[in-house]
Design an enzyme around this catalytic site. Structure first.
Site, short mmCIF file in Angstrom:
data_model
loop_
_atom_site.label_atom_id
_atom_site.label_comp_id
_atom_site.label_asym_id
_atom_site.label_seq_id
_atom_site.Cartn_x
_atom_site.Cartn_y
_atom_site.Cartn_z
N GLY A 248 0.76 -1.24 0.00
CA GLY A 248 0.00 0.00 0.00
C GLY A 248 0.79 1.28 0.00
O GLY A 248 0.21 2.37 -0.12
N GLU A 290 4.00 -6.76 1.51
CA GLU A 290 3.70 -7.11 0.12
C GLU A 290 3.75 -5.88 -0.79
O GLU A 290 2.73 -5.45 -1.33
CB GLU A 290 2.32 -7.76 0.04
CG GLU A 290 2.21 -9.04 0.87
CD GLU A 290 0.80 -9.60 0.88
OE1 GLU A 290 -0.13 -8.89 0.42
OE2 GLU A 290 0.63 -10.73 1.34
N PRO A 291 4.92 -5.31 -1.02
CA PRO A 291 5.02 -4.15 -1.90
C PRO A 291 4.79 -4.53 -3.36
O PRO A 291 5.19 -5.60 -3.81
CB PRO A 291 6.46 -3.67 -1.69
CG PRO A 291 7.21 -4.92 -1.32
CD PRO A 291 6.24 -5.72 -0.49
N GLY A 292 4.16 -3.66 -4.07
CA GLY A 292 3.97 -3.87 -5.50
C GLY A 292 4.17 -2.58 -6.26
O GLY A 292 5.16 -2.39 -6.96
N ARG A 293 3.22 -1.65 -6.09
CA ARG A 293 3.28 -0.37 -6.78
C ARG A 293 4.59 0.36 -6.52
O ARG A 293 5.18 0.94 -7.43
CB ARG A 293 2.11 0.51 -6.30
CG ARG A 293 2.01 1.85 -7.01
CD ARG A 293 1.04 2.77 -6.27
NE ARG A 293 -0.23 2.13 -6.01
CZ ARG A 293 -1.28 2.18 -6.83
NH1 ARG A 293 -1.19 2.85 -7.96
NH2 ARG A 293 -2.40 1.58 -6.51
N TYR A 334 -10.21 5.37 -12.17
CA TYR A 334 -10.27 6.14 -10.93
C TYR A 334 -9.46 7.42 -10.96
O TYR A 334 -8.77 7.77 -10.01
CB TYR A 334 -9.88 5.29 -9.70
CG TYR A 334 -8.82 4.25 -9.89
CD1 TYR A 334 -7.48 4.56 -9.90
CD2 TYR A 334 -9.19 2.92 -10.04
CE1 TYR A 334 -6.52 3.60 -10.05
CE2 TYR A 334 -8.23 1.93 -10.20
CZ TYR A 334 -6.89 2.28 -10.20
OH TYR A 334 -5.94 1.31 -10.36
N CYS A 361 -12.49 4.57 -29.01
CA CYS A 361 -13.74 5.22 -29.35
C CYS A 361 -14.59 5.41 -28.08
O CYS A 361 -15.64 4.82 -27.90
CB CYS A 361 -14.49 4.38 -30.37
SG CYS A 361 -15.89 5.24 -31.12
N GLU A 362 -14.04 6.22 -27.19
CA GLU A 362 -14.67 6.55 -25.90
C GLU A 362 -14.30 7.97 -25.55
O GLU A 362 -13.11 8.32 -25.53
CB GLU A 362 -14.16 5.63 -24.78
CG GLU A 362 -14.66 4.22 -24.83
CD GLU A 362 -16.10 4.08 -24.38
OE1 GLU A 362 -16.59 4.97 -23.64
OE2 GLU A 362 -16.74 3.10 -24.78
#
Length: 445
Positions: A248, A290-293, A334, A361-362
């Site tokens: 986190g 648990e690092p990720g980002r 987000y 196409c959005e």
């Protein structure tokens, strides 16, 4: 744009990463292109390894594979001494194919299928992080059939709402993840786990969310979890051996983001844990994080080629690139924010306020709203930084766009670690039913 890792401007005025000119990368590998800075990725792994194991040698940092996972990433993580967190059979299979040591794999997920659980038990994963009672009993049955006793952690909802985006909060009571403490379901799960013959309860896991800057949130999590550990010991006699605090820690994306150092995180966790355990009469458990980002995010960038430039006088200038939400859905999901630079004009001063549009196409396919860039024209290269986390792993084929290639750069070399998808790849699983194969083209009335 703030430079990260090995980024620098070379004598040609081009941005280079890992000693490789981004203009050369675009020429050789095409765009859009994911770029991973090997030195930065390894440095971030080492910060966790040293910050935690130097304070307590039995600690373990496990890389959160959902952030960015390929077989090459598995090799890097293993070489740097970290474990691996997987959340699906596909991620586990990737680790198996990369020969990752299974005893250092933690298997997460809130709805593991029987097939995934069997694959994990047969592979010998170190820990299952059990999310619910259905999984607990299913895992016990599968372990019994395999004639083994499976080590687990129970995922606990500590009732903590971290200051982050609503979609990436996970520690509150109203969450799809884990056993809530407040409702009594957590202590009930402990009692049930201790009764099962093929389950070996080792301790508890929690995760309060992502992109968190306030270390007080982690300290409070330790306090809540140790109080729960004391309650468990009082009611069952079980002394927690392992406490997994999840990940986190936030990273820098844009101005105003001030992430704390990994060492500061470790200091807060260990100080709080030791004080709490002494106060509550508990043995200090093994700590898992648990690092990720914070490992992959700053190490990754995405390189695009600029196409159409549409100026609406008095309103906005849209600059379209050859990628978008297909390779980075985070802004649409987000409202994630990023910085960027014109990579082939890295020395040029920003002169114009523009917005970066994707090619899907959005109308919501916008990568960056309102950023000042150097003077640009079609064919220039745009690099968006800090895209290593949750870009490739969340990419998709919307509008039948092939997903980009990924290169690992370092020491002046660039090597493919993910090939670019082709149009044939998009059709690989398509089938035409027999009754349509030989049908003549319908007449239009």
């Amino acid at each position: 744009m703030r430079f990260t890792g090995t980024m620098k401007v070379n004598e040609k005025g081009h941005l280079e990463i890992g000693g490789v000119d981004t203009v050369d990368l675009a020429r050789e590998f095409g765009t859009p292109l994911y770029i991973l800075d090997e030195a930065e990725f390894r440095k971030n792994c080492r910060e966790y390894y040293h910050s935690f194991t130097e304070k307590r040698p039995d600690s373990l940092a496990i890389y959160a594979g959902k952030t960015l996972l390929t077989t090459a990433i598995c090799r890097l993580v293993d070489e740097e001494g970290l474990g691996l967190d997987v959340v699906s059979g596909g991620e586990l299979y990737t680790a198996l194919k990369a020969n990752f040591p299974m005893h250092k794999v933690f298997f997460h997920g809130n709805n593991k299928s029987p097939e995934e659980i069997k694959l994990g038990v047969e592979a010998g994963v170190g820990r299952f992080v059990v999310d619910n009672l259905y999984e607990l009993y299913l895992l016990n049955d599968i372990a019994h059939a395999q004639k083994t006793r499976q080590a687990i952690l129970l995922r606990i909802s500590p009732g903590i709402e971290a200051h982050t985006h609503e979609y990436i909060k996970t520690g509150q009571i109203d969450s799809k993840f884990g056993f809530p403490i407040e409702t009594g379901q957590a202590i009930d799960a402990v009692i049930r786990a201790l009764e099962l013959e093929n389950i070996e309860l080792k301790g508890f896991h929690c995760h309060i969310g992502s992109q968190i800057f306030e270390l007080d949130s982690f300290a409070h999590t330790v306090e809540v979890m140790t109080e729960f550990m004391a309650e468990v010991y009082k009611n069952t006699g079980f002394m927690t051996q392992e406490l997994d605090l999840g990940g986190g820690l936030g990273i820098y994306y844009t101005a105003g983001d001030n992430p704390p150092a990994v060492d500061a995180l470790a200091e807060v966790i260990f100080n709080t844990l030791e004080n709490q355990c002494q106060k509550l009469g508990l043995k200090v458990p093994r700590v898992v994080v648990e690092p990720g980002r914070s490992i992959a995010g700053p190490a990754g960038s995405t390189l695009y080629t600029i196409g159409a430039i549409k100026d609406i006088p008095g309103i906005r200038t849209y600059v379209a690139v050859d990628g978008g939400m297909g390779d980075n859905p985070r802004p649409a999901l987000y409202q994630a924010k990023y910085e960027a630079i014109v990579a082939n004009k890295a020395n040029a001063k920003p002169v114009k306020l523009v917005s970066i549009a994707g090619k899907c196409c959005e109308s919501g396919d916008m990568l960056i709203w309102d950023i000042e860039l150097a003077e640009i024209k079609p064919g220039d290269l745009l690099l968006i930084s800090n895209t290593g986390a949750y870009n490739y792993t969340m990419s998709m084929n919307y509008n039948r766009l092939p997903r980009p290639a990924m290169v690992l750069v370092g020491g002046g070399r660039a090597e493919l670690i993910v090939r670019r998808e082709t149009y044939d790849d998009l059709l690989r699983h398509d089938l035409i039913p027999v009754h349509l194969k030989n049908r003549k083209v319908a007449q239009i009335y």
